[in-house]
Write an enzyme that holds these catalytic residues in place. Sequence first.
Site, short mmCIF file in Angstrom:
data_model
loop_
_atom_site.label_atom_id
_atom_site.label_comp_id
_atom_site.label_asym_id
_atom_site.label_seq_id
_atom_site.Cartn_x
_atom_site.Cartn_y
_atom_site.Cartn_z
N THR A 172 0.85 -1.19 0.00
CA THR A 172 0.00 0.00 0.00
C THR A 172 0.88 1.23 0.00
OG1 THR A 172 -0.03 0.01 2.38
CG2 THR A 172 -1.87 -1.08 1.28
N GLU A 321 -5.78 -2.67 -1.80
CA GLU A 321 -6.39 -3.83 -1.14
C GLU A 321 -7.56 -4.41 -1.93
OE1 GLU A 321 -5.57 -0.97 0.22
OE2 GLU A 321 -4.88 -1.18 2.30
N LYS A 431 -12.94 17.94 11.11
CA LYS A 431 -13.99 17.88 12.13
C LYS A 431 -14.08 19.24 12.81
CE LYS A 431 -16.08 14.30 14.72
NZ LYS A 431 -15.97 13.14 15.56
N TRP A 436 -18.57 16.91 10.52
CA TRP A 436 -17.62 16.64 9.45
C TRP A 436 -17.78 17.60 8.29
CZ3 TRP A 436 -18.00 10.58 8.88
CH2 TRP A 436 -17.25 9.99 9.90
#
Length: 532
Positions: A172, A321, A431, A436
């Site tokens: 990754t 992934e 935040k 959010w």
Amino acid sequence: MDGLMMDYQLTLPTILRRAEQYFGGKEVVTRLPDKSFHRYTYADMTRRAKQLAAALQKLGLERGDRVGTLCWNHYQHLEAYFGIPCAGFVLHTLNLRLHPNDIGYIALNAGDRALIVDASLMPLVEQFLPRTKVEHVFVVEESYEELLASADEGEWRDPGLEENEAAAMCYTSGTTGLPKGVVYTHRSTMLHTLGVAAANPLGLGLSEQDVILPVVPMFHANAWGYPYVAAMQGAKQVFPGPHLDAESLLDDFVQERVTWTAGVPTIWLGILQLLDAEPKRWDLSAMKGMLVGGSAAPRSMIAGFQERHGLRVCHGWGMTETSPVASMASLPGELAQADRDTQYDYIAMQGVPLPLVELRARGADGNEIPHDGETMAELEVRGPWVAGAYYDTPGTSGRWTEDGWFRTGDIVSFDPQGHIQIKDRSKDVIKSGGEWISSVDLENALMAHPAVAEAAVIAVPDEKWQERPLAVVVVKQGATATPEQLREFIAPHFAKWWLPDHVVFVSEIPKTAVGKFKKTALREQFSAQPVA
Ligand code: AMP
């Protein structure tokens, strides 16, 4: 009662044989480092891939051993994509844009025993090789050719692979923590190949008539599956080599009559700017679609390609992934005649999952969030080409839910028809006062401003609200904009408290090794010294 069908294993030699048998005359074209073109056919490619497989088998490697590649996109890399797994070894694509210490760590962690490397990258290899267990190094166009010459294609034997054996590995490109290895099986790769071929985004499916140029590097998540999809479908492949600037790519598109290409948005933003500057210079009439993924494709960019240049952008979402392609934007049939704005709303989303992939997002109560296009939660995914674990990385099992879904770390909303919209990476979401704010939504709105070339929005600490958005903007050459103008431009689309308090102008936004905005670097730069 058991079914009575063949227990046919899904393994890559099937695609190798298919490309050889049915598409042997189709071309594979590579732009070489000196900018000249190398051309050969699938018949040549499959012959050399088998030679590579047989030669590697003679080296004394054990079944399942990892063979690394450190290469740009070119025909020898395509040979490795087939030759290594078809010999029973594991293709491990190393990312040449990483720091040598990281490449060394990754090659050691994976246990690479052999390495195929571009001559131009040997100085990089020398910096990390002593720290690895690599025993054999083959330099493309030099000792790699000797390796191939040491075996005849007839010596290759399909090793009777089982579909759950490893075929490839990729780490990754995560910006935090150590890189983690994802190990693809033959089965997952075969099903991903079929899934991408079946996806048919915006009705633009791929066939033998296509000419595919993956701009996405072959070290970034299997080049999104295109080398295998193209070989399975018999499409001509074009590789840009190390020449990834917008001008060279546009030249390649024209010269080879490319019909399909794929890469991250930063590449397309550069290409769009160049096309806007010189709209008549390149004849892209052969191009039917460009897959954009890896980060959110701004709606304004999608509309810009379509409106000003007649080029269709297909938006895809995925992760290392997930092999990586997991979803693609789609336009519901009933919207075929809808106005352009409504259409772009859909095309700019990350769409619906590929067949066999499932997506969900659950709120704090564990129930699925309402599909209202607004409520946000972490996206979870499962399917036959989604990783079930990381390679040899203890302490990571928490990335999977108790019922076996992978937690993506992406924050998402679902619209009533199940189309997803990625709002943020969970670590990038802002935040403010407990609510959010989507940095991606703000970035897309900013990048719609005609003076803006690139925009990244990050959270900066704030005494009152804990975090507030800060916009980091690159203006186009010769253009100007003030923070007030930009705020006014995006204000109609957002609640007031979403608007960035500060806009800073920079000459460049730092990018990750796969070309995405590197927000960690921006946060480091801007959270230390509050912006005036
Ligand atoms: P990588 O494993 O390097 O391919 O990174 C995967 C991550 O890239 C995902 O988890 C997303 O955060 C991001 N990503 C990929 N495609 C998109 C997209 N179309 N829109 C927004 N983010 C994306």
